[in-house]
Structures are given as C-alpha cells and as structure tokens.
Design an enzyme around this catalytic site. Structure first.
Site, PDB file in Angstrom:
ATOM      1  CB  CYS A   1      54.783  74.866  18.064  1.00 43.31           C
ATOM      2  SG  CYS A   1      55.744  73.491  17.447  1.00 43.31           S
TER       3      CYS A   1
ATOM      4  CG  HIS B   1      52.410  71.314  15.737  1.00 45.88           C
ATOM      5  ND1 HIS B   1      52.922  72.591  15.664  1.00 45.88           N
ATOM      6  CD2 HIS B   1      51.196  71.422  16.323  1.00 45.88           C
ATOM      7  CE1 HIS B   1      52.038  73.437  16.194  1.00 45.88           C
ATOM      8  NE2 HIS B   1      50.990  72.752  16.595  1.00 45.88           N
TER       9      HIS B   1
ATOM     10  CG  ASP C   1      55.724  80.027  14.834  1.00 42.35           C
ATOM     11  OD1 ASP C   1      55.994  79.114  15.641  1.00 42.35           O
ATOM     12  OD2 ASP C   1      55.558  81.202  15.178  1.00 42.35           O
TER      13      ASP C   1
END
Lengths: 257, 196
Positions: free
Chosen positions: A72, A250, A69
């Site tokens: 991370c 990510h 989101d």
C-alpha cells in the site's frame, strides 16, 4: 503428513484466506469524501481517533483507499505521483527522465541485468503513454486495478527504492538492527512483494522518485510540529504535493480541500 | 491478451534459448505458457552426474511477483525434496525475488542437488544417510539417476531403455517438441507485446 508439514499447510490456508479477503477490495479505489474516515470511528468508544479524523476533515476533502496487501505504501505514492503527472506535463517528463535514469543506476549496483531491464522497460513504456497522453485516465486506473499489470509496475517502485538505499548504503546500513547486511535487507524487505514499507522503505522511495510526501498519522502519536503529520524528507521546504493517511499498518492517499 | 506475466515468461523462454545456462533446459508446454517442463542434468563429478531429471514449473498470472510451483517429475532422492517431488528451497519460498527468472530457478535447483541443506530435511532418510552414511546415500542417488533415463523414455512413449546412458537422444526429443510449440506462441506474444 508430519506435524511440520501440517503446520505449513495450515499456514498456507490462512495466508490464502487473508489474500482472498484482501482481493475483495480494489487495488486503487475511487476518490471519496474524507468524511468516510470519520464514520470509521465512534465518538464514544474511540474518541481519540474520532477527534483526529474530524480535525483532519478540516484540511482534507477526499480520500482514495488503497488495498492493504503489503504494497500500500508503494502503491499510494505511485498513484500520487501519477496524479501529479497527469495534471502537469512538465513534471511528467521530469519523472520519466528520473525513471529512465534508474535503469543504468540499478545495473551499476549489480541488479541482474536481464530481469531489471525488463522491469524498467515495462514501467517506462507504460509511463511514456501517460506522458504523451496516449492513454486515458480510465485506462490508467484500469491498469492500476489489474493485479498483474499493477504489481509489475510496483516492482519497479520497489527496485528503485532498494537501489536508492544501496547507493547510500553507508547512511542506511546502521539502521538495520538485526545484524543483516543492507543487501540482504533490501532483497527480503524491499524487493520482495507484499512486504510493508518501514522507515527505510519510505525514505528510499521518496528520494528515489524525487517526490516529497506528507504523512498524517492517525495513531496515538503526536508529531513534533504539534500537528499529526510528518514531511518526508523532514527538511523539505514546500508542502509536499502528495499526502498519505497512515492508520496502523496501512496507507491511503488523501487530498487537500 | 498478453499480460505482463505471460510476456515475461516468453522473454524468459527466449533468453533460455539464446543464452542457455549449462546443464539446464526448459520450455512451456504445448498450449499453456504458464505450464513449463524442464530438465536438469546432474552436475558432473557429483553422485547425480549423468542424471536427466525432469521437472514441472507451474506459473500463475502473478509471476514474477510470486514464484512458480516447481516439482521434480523424475523420482528424486535428496534431503530437500519431498516424496511428491516438491522442493524445499528458500528462493522458491520466503526468499523469492521478482528479479529471478526461469534460468536462475533452474540453476539454483541444479546447485541444490550437490549442496543439500540437511537442516531443513524434506526427506529425512536422505538427510540422515547424507550425514551418516554417504556411501549408502550415493548408492540410492545412483538408483534414481538410472531411473531418470527410463522416465524420459516413458514419457515420450518410448519404454525402451537405452543401455549406454543414451539419455541425450530422448532428452533432445523432449526439448525440440516443446520448443517448436512454444515458438509458435512466442510469435504471438511478440506481436502483442509490441502493442503495449
């Protein structure tokens, strides 16, 4: 409605949709076998990733996935630190001292006193319960998975990251390439929620918390040491206690075997 | 259960009462700490002087990670305010920071009144008049200033328009009624906050 308003409306809808999709995933998942990462890749169609995953599986036994989101990186490091502190009381006390110290450091830098005190207080009150063992691991992870609780704690991580960069503005200002001031950069990229951490954010958080990290890169770049990882800061002597797995855009937490 | 956002809103409210910034006030509504009403007084020596503009602030459990939705309830004529009262202000959108509180939001809106940004017009007529016909612009603003006194009365079930700009009386009535209710909730919030 004008075209511009329509466009904004459409954008809002798209953001909302992305957000809802993100929220189907836990903020902080349970620890799961690292082999799951291998399953994400196909040996035929993406052999590079598949082989890297296989190789990492020799070193790492588990992975804890973090919701993608935009927080991370901050969340992964925070959870990593918590896990260290839950196992080691001395380190927990030390980290509490660091966090308590940040309140004054932030005020000295001119952060608005009232809201800053509030974030620091909420964070340290919460963390004291971890240090004093007044809470259970279950409750800790419940809080970490409650959007509102969890994100309030994440703001503290962002504030001290911004604080560290501002304390060392001479070192960091030259890395901001679009003519913005460091203060401006910090307010829009670091203090603002849901903004991914770039290399300044990474360095700021590591140095603000005093916790070194290792990042294993799953993209196609090879790291200078022949492996896939970078240690931050680069000159740290010991193997960092916290390892993250980076896949494009990510971060998740990974655990040595 | 007191969530961090509710706890923070109670603290925002307490601070607004204890250390009120000039010319703005706000309070949660009767039974909902996430829904606030606020009043901004038009800054002195501007066309908005003497206006008492009512706004609504809607917070979510994600405050202060996300800004509230802020709207003028009173009719507004301003380059950066849409017809439905929504406000085009960077700190309420892409430049929001969790370190802003309600006081900061209200004072920013107050300064926006006399410092419009004609480059991002939400009301193109207001933006045009502001740039090309300041006299007409000020006349239109004067109209909504006068309407703002009327609206305050109406909302309190008092349709009588005070003839001497008696906005302060009605205005106080609004604030007192809301703060009493919020006080009750305040105690509740304070009690549970200490358990955290």
């Amino acid at each position: 409605m004008t075209d511009a308003e329509n466009e904004i409306e459409l954008q809002d809808q798209q953001f909302k949709q992305i957000e809802n999709e993100q929220k189907m995933f836990p903020l902080v998942a349970d620890r799961l076998p690292f082999d799951l990462v291998i399953l994400d890749y196909d040996a035929e169609t993406s052999p590079d990733y598949y082989n890297k995953a296989k190789e990492l599986a020799n070193t790492y036994g588990e992975i804890r996935q973090i919701r993608g989101d935009g927080n991370c990186f901050y969340r992964a490091v925070f959870v990593g630190i918590l896990e260290v502190c839950m196992k080691n009381e001395e380190k927990a006390k030390q980290f509490l001292e660091t966090c308590l110290g940040w309140n004054d450091r932030l005020l000295k830098l001119g952060f608005p006193d009232w809201t800053t005190n509030d974030f620091c207080e909420v964070f340290t009150d919460w963390f004291k319960k971890v240090v004093n063992k007044e809470t259970t691991s279950e409750k800790i992870f419940d809080d970490l998975n409650d959007d509102s609780q969890s994100n309030y704690l994440i703001i503290f991580m962002r504030l001290i990251t911004s604080g560290y960069l501002k304390e060392h503005s001479e070192d960091y200002a030259p890395f901001i390439d679009d003519g913005r001031s460091l203060a401006d950069y910090c307010s829009t990229e670091i203090e603002a929620m849901w903004k991914d951490a770039d290399h300044l954010g990474i360095s700021g958080l590591v140095l603000a918390t005093g916790y070194n990290i290792r990042i294993e890169y799953m993209d196609r770049t090879a790291a200078p040491n022949g492996g896939w990882h970078y240690d931050i800061p680069a000159d740290c002597n010991e193997t960092p206690e916290i390892s993250l797995l980076y896949r494009p855009g990510h971060y998740d937490i990974i655990y040595h075997k | 259960m007191t969530t961090p956002s509710r706890r923070r809103l109670m603290r925002d409210f307490k601070k607004l009462q204890e250390d009120p910034p000039a010319g703005v006030s706000g309070a949660p509504t009767e039974d909902n700490i996430l829904a606030w009403e606020a009043i901004i007084f038009g800054p002195q020596e501007t066309p908005f002087e003497d206006g008492t503009f009512k706004l609504s602030l809607e917070f979510t459990e994600e405050y202060p990670n996300k800004p509230p939705t802020v709207k003028f309830i009173s009719k507004m004529f301003h380059p950066n305010v849409y017809a439905d009262g929504s406000i085009c202000l960077d700190i309420l959108q892409n430049r929001w920071s969790p370190t802003y509180d309600v006081a900061a939001i209200l004072t920013s809106i107050q300064s926006l009144l006399d410092e419009p940004n004609p480059n991002s017009p939400a009301n193109s007529l207001a933006a045009q008049l502001y740039q090309e016909n300041r006299r007409e612009y000020e006349k239109r603003v004067q109209q909504i200033v006068e309407q703002s006194w009327l609206n305050i009365g109406e909302n309190e079930g008092d349709v009588e328009l005070k003839d001497d700009g008696g906005d302060s009386i009605d205005e106080k009535a609004v604030i007192t009624s809301t703060s009493e209710n919020a006080d009750a909730e305040n105690n509740e919030g304070g009690a549970s906050a200490s358990n955290v």
